[in-house]
Design an enzyme around this catalytic site. Sequence first.
Site, PDB file in Angstrom:
ATOM      1  N   ASP A 162       0.878  -1.175   0.000  1.00 31.83           N
ATOM      2  CA  ASP A 162       0.000   0.000   0.000  1.00 31.83           C
ATOM      3  C   ASP A 162       0.915   1.225   0.000  1.00 31.83           C
ATOM      4  O   ASP A 162       1.986   1.183   0.592  1.00 31.83           O
ATOM      5  CB  ASP A 162      -0.901   0.043   1.244  1.00 31.83           C
ATOM      6  CG  ASP A 162      -2.166   0.851   0.992  1.00 31.83           C
ATOM      7  OD1 ASP A 162      -3.273   0.268   1.019  1.00 31.83           O
ATOM      8  OD2 ASP A 162      -2.058   2.075   0.720  1.00 31.83           O
TER       9      ASP A 162
ATOM     10  N   LYS B  24     -11.153  -5.608  -6.661  1.00 37.68           N
ATOM     11  CA  LYS B  24     -12.248  -4.633  -6.639  1.00 37.68           C
ATOM     12  C   LYS B  24     -12.430  -4.037  -8.034  1.00 37.68           C
ATOM     13  O   LYS B  24     -11.467  -3.757  -8.731  1.00 37.68           O
ATOM     14  CB  LYS B  24     -11.909  -3.518  -5.658  1.00 37.68           C
ATOM     15  CG  LYS B  24     -13.058  -2.571  -5.581  1.00 37.68           C
ATOM     16  CD  LYS B  24     -13.079  -1.493  -4.564  1.00 37.68           C
ATOM     17  CE  LYS B  24     -12.126  -1.220  -3.516  1.00 37.68           C
ATOM     18  NZ  LYS B  24     -12.788  -1.184  -2.209  1.00 37.68           N
TER      19      LYS B  24
END
Length: 243
Positions: free
Chosen positions: A104, A184
């Site tokens: 991330d 996603k």
Amino acid sequence: MTKAPIAGNRTGRKLGQKVKKTKLKASSRRWLERHINDPYVQRAKLEGYRARAAFKLLEIDEKHNILKGARRIIDLGAAPGSWSQIAANVTGSTDADVRVAAIDFLEMAPLPGVKILQLDFLDPEAPEKLIEAVGGTPDLVISDMAAPTTGHQKTDHLRTMHLCEVAAHFAIEVLAEGGHFLAKTFQGGTERELLTLLKQNFRQVVHVKPGASRSESVEMFLLAKGFKGRKPATAEEADEQDR
Ligand SMILES: C[S@@+](CC[C@H](N)C(=O)[O-])C[C@H]1O[C@@H](n2cnc3c(N)ncnc32)[C@H](O)[C@@H]1O
């Protein structure tokens, strides 16, 4: 079984609370009200997950059985870390034998058994670093990445779709045969080319909308199950695979 949480107050907090009219903007107040009254937020707290997103992965797994037997997992867009918590748990990952790599660009608090890279996944060095971090061939690549919002809906949509595409190419490059890819995406937004690519490389491709994904959100998940494996590019690679 992962049940949708029912309105309750086992966290000691009642649902249906209002936030006082202070200096908060109306939109921020609405967000805060929705957050503190969200049963998944309360349940995440209760069960020790860093985010309500945990229940999206657990619900998808309950229906599609993707976590069982996973030995190494790569988590893309991992902060604050609830998917990584689940991944470390199912792989039995420990600091001595790391089986989960998380990436991330935001800082993420350490988690036992998870090698965390604070890096943009779109950085050209990210794929190699992730493979090195996970210590072997992964059988699951999960991506909850969403591009930071700009306020321009179409731009945000395109940027998240781009992340999904890059993640899919990465999964095809690194997954073990039989492995799965979950990412996603947005309702109605999956490009035909991406779907074709996934269908060529996986035995089953489906769109999923878990109950924990807010109904008003256009968020969806794309699940590609049963990676068919990479075709060897050269005779040497073919020999290598036969050995
Ligand atoms: C919805 S959150 C993930 C929540 C996470 N699955 C969990 O369970 O805690 C999406 C994350 O994707 C990250 N992200 C978005 N684009 C990224 C990129 N290009 N590289 C790395 N991380 C990215 C964001 O910083 C954000 O933390």
